[in-house]
Design a protein around this motif. Structure first.
Motif, PDB file in Angstrom:
ATOM      1  N   PRO A  10      87.739   9.409  92.097  1.00 36.13           N
ATOM      2  CA  PRO A  10      87.277  10.338  91.056  1.00 36.13           C
ATOM      3  C   PRO A  10      88.145  10.286  89.798  1.00 36.13           C
ATOM      4  O   PRO A  10      87.635  10.393  88.681  1.00 36.13           O
ATOM      5  N   ALA A  11      89.444  10.114  89.995  1.00 41.86           N
ATOM      6  CA  ALA A  11      90.325  10.022  88.830  1.00 41.86           C
ATOM      7  C   ALA A  11      89.972   8.792  88.007  1.00 41.86           C
ATOM      8  O   ALA A  11      89.955   8.836  86.768  1.00 41.86           O
ATOM      9  N   GLY A  12      89.662   7.693  88.677  1.00 42.96           N
ATOM     10  CA  GLY A  12      89.256   6.473  87.974  1.00 42.96           C
ATOM     11  C   GLY A  12      87.965   6.662  87.204  1.00 42.96           C
ATOM     12  O   GLY A  12      87.809   6.161  86.086  1.00 42.96           O
ATOM     13  N   LEU A  13      87.022   7.387  87.803  1.00 48.31           N
ATOM     14  CA  LEU A  13      85.758   7.668  87.114  1.00 48.31           C
ATOM     15  C   LEU A  13      85.991   8.522  85.872  1.00 48.31           C
ATOM     16  O   LEU A  13      85.413   8.265  84.811  1.00 48.31           O
ATOM     17  N   LEU A  14      86.836   9.523  86.003  1.00 52.63           N
ATOM     18  CA  LEU A  14      87.139  10.376  84.852  1.00 52.63           C
ATOM     19  C   LEU A  14      87.863   9.596  83.756  1.00 52.63           C
ATOM     20  O   LEU A  14      87.562   9.758  82.571  1.00 52.63           O
ATOM     21  N   LEU A  15      88.809   8.756  84.159  1.00 53.79           N
ATOM     22  CA  LEU A  15      89.517   7.936  83.174  1.00 53.79           C
ATOM     23  C   LEU A  15      88.558   6.971  82.487  1.00 53.79           C
ATOM     24  O   LEU A  15      88.664   6.736  81.284  1.00 53.79           O
ATOM     25  N   GLY A  16      87.621   6.421  83.247  1.00 55.00           N
ATOM     26  CA  GLY A  16      86.631   5.518  82.659  1.00 55.00           C
ATOM     27  C   GLY A  16      85.750   6.214  81.638  1.00 55.00           C
ATOM     28  O   GLY A  16      85.466   5.672  80.564  1.00 55.00           O
ATOM     29  N   ALA A  17      85.298   7.424  81.971  1.00 53.61           N
ATOM     30  CA  ALA A  17      84.464   8.190  81.041  1.00 53.61           C
ATOM     31  C   ALA A  17      85.248   8.551  79.780  1.00 53.61           C
ATOM     32  O   ALA A  17      84.730   8.442  78.665  1.00 53.61           O
ATOM     33  N   ALA A  18      86.493   8.967  79.968  1.00 54.92           N
ATOM     34  CA  ALA A  18      87.329   9.304  78.814  1.00 54.92           C
ATOM     35  C   ALA A  18      87.594   8.060  77.963  1.00 54.92           C
ATOM     36  O   ALA A  18      87.570   8.122  76.728  1.00 54.92           O
ATOM     37  N   GLY A  19      87.823   6.941  78.621  1.00 57.28           N
ATOM     38  CA  GLY A  19      88.046   5.687  77.899  1.00 57.28           C
ATOM     39  C   GLY A  19      86.828   5.271  77.097  1.00 57.28           C
ATOM     40  O   GLY A  19      86.940   4.781  75.976  1.00 57.28           O
ATOM     41  N   SER A  20      85.654   5.487  77.672  1.00 61.23           N
ATOM     42  CA  SER A  20      84.411   5.148  76.970  1.00 61.23           C
ATOM     43  C   SER A  20      84.244   6.001  75.710  1.00 61.23           C
ATOM     44  O   SER A  20      83.869   5.495  74.651  1.00 61.23           O
ATOM     45  N   LYS A  21      84.526   7.290  75.838  1.00 61.45           N
ATOM     46  CA  LYS A  21      84.454   8.180  74.662  1.00 61.45           C
ATOM     47  C   LYS A  21      85.473   7.758  73.603  1.00 61.45           C
ATOM     48  O   LYS A  21      85.164   7.722  72.417  1.00 61.45           O
ATOM     49  N   LEU A  22      86.672   7.430  74.055  1.00 63.94           N
ATOM     50  CA  LEU A  22      87.727   6.996  73.142  1.00 63.94           C
ATOM     51  C   LEU A  22      87.334   5.703  72.430  1.00 63.94           C
ATOM     52  O   LEU A  22      87.517   5.567  71.217  1.00 63.94           O
ATOM     53  N   ALA A  23      86.774   4.764  73.174  1.00 63.60           N
ATOM     54  CA  ALA A  23      86.361   3.495  72.584  1.00 63.60           C
ATOM     55  C   ALA A  23      85.241   3.695  71.568  1.00 63.60           C
ATOM     56  O   ALA A  23      85.237   3.072  70.503  1.00 63.60           O
ATOM     57  N   GLY A  24      84.287   4.567  71.891  1.00 66.26           N
ATOM     58  CA  GLY A  24      83.200   4.852  70.955  1.00 66.26           C
ATOM     59  C   GLY A  24      83.719   5.449  69.653  1.00 66.26           C
ATOM     60  O   GLY A  24      83.296   5.062  68.555  1.00 66.26           O
ATOM     61  N   ALA A  25      84.641   6.373  69.783  1.00 63.72           N
ATOM     62  CA  ALA A  25      85.231   6.997  68.588  1.00 63.72           C
ATOM     63  C   ALA A  25      86.040   5.985  67.784  1.00 63.72           C
ATOM     64  O   ALA A  25      85.977   5.967  66.546  1.00 63.72           O
ATOM     65  N   ALA A  26      86.790   5.133  68.487  1.00 66.20           N
ATOM     66  CA  ALA A  26      87.588   4.113  67.795  1.00 66.20           C
ATOM     67  C   ALA A  26      86.692   3.130  67.052  1.00 66.20           C
ATOM     68  O   ALA A  26      86.982   2.737  65.918  1.00 66.20           O
ATOM     69  N   PHE A  27      85.586   2.744  67.676  1.00 70.91           N
ATOM     70  CA  PHE A  27      84.648   1.826  67.013  1.00 70.91           C
ATOM     71  C   PHE A  27      84.050   2.465  65.763  1.00 70.91           C
ATOM     72  O   PHE A  27      84.024   1.848  64.694  1.00 70.91           O
ATOM     73  N   LYS A  28      83.585   3.701  65.883  1.00 70.09           N
ATOM     74  CA  LYS A  28      82.981   4.376  64.726  1.00 70.09           C
ATOM     75  C   LYS A  28      83.976   4.504  63.580  1.00 70.09           C
ATOM     76  O   LYS A  28      83.633   4.266  62.421  1.00 70.09           O
ATOM     77  N   ARG A  29      85.205   4.847  63.913  1.00 72.41           N
ATOM     78  CA  ARG A  29      86.233   4.994  62.870  1.00 72.41           C
ATOM     79  C   ARG A  29      86.535   3.650  62.213  1.00 72.41           C
ATOM     80  O   ARG A  29      86.651   3.551  60.990  1.00 72.41           O
ATOM     81  N   THR A  30      86.673   2.614  63.010  1.00 73.49           N
ATOM     82  CA  THR A  30      86.950   1.275  62.474  1.00 73.49           C
ATOM     83  C   THR A  30      85.796   0.798  61.598  1.00 73.49           C
ATOM     84  O   THR A  30      86.015   0.222  60.530  1.00 73.49           O
ATOM     85  N   TRP A  31      84.576   1.050  62.046  1.00 70.14           N
ATOM     86  CA  TRP A  31      83.394   0.630  61.291  1.00 70.14           C
ATOM     87  C   TRP A  31      83.362   1.314  59.923  1.00 70.14           C
ATOM     88  O   TRP A  31      83.069   0.686  58.913  1.00 70.14           O
TER      89      TRP A  31
END
Length: 89
Positions: A10-31
């Protein structure tokens, strides 16, 4: 050892979801930093030029790969520490 696996999944799933949100935000900001007013919605959008769609896809893929590797690495390092403290191995 099995108890650790039950906690780690479960911790891995939560970290994955948080990482996905972080990556999406990083992409939008970079774009936006690259001077684009909005992110391309999808590759089938006829208004966007090929160059912009392909650049966005490459940047988004690289961003998600880097964030996923960082999250996986952090999870592996902290998971190993937790496992050693719980099991002594």
């Amino acid at each position: 050892m099995k108890a650790f696996g039950v906690v780690y999944k479960p911790a891995g799933l939560l970290l994955g979801a948080a990482g996905s949100k972080l990556a999406g935000a990083a992409f939008k900001r970079t774009w936006k930093l690259l001077g684009h007013d909005q992110t391309p919605n999808d590759a089938s959008n006829k208004v966007r030029p090929w160059r912009q769609v392909l650049l966005a896809a490459a940047l988004q893929g690289a961003t998600f790969a880097v964030v996923r590797a960082a999250v996986d690495r952090a999870g592996a390092r902290s998971g190993g520490t937790a496992r050693r403290s719980l099991t002594g191995a």
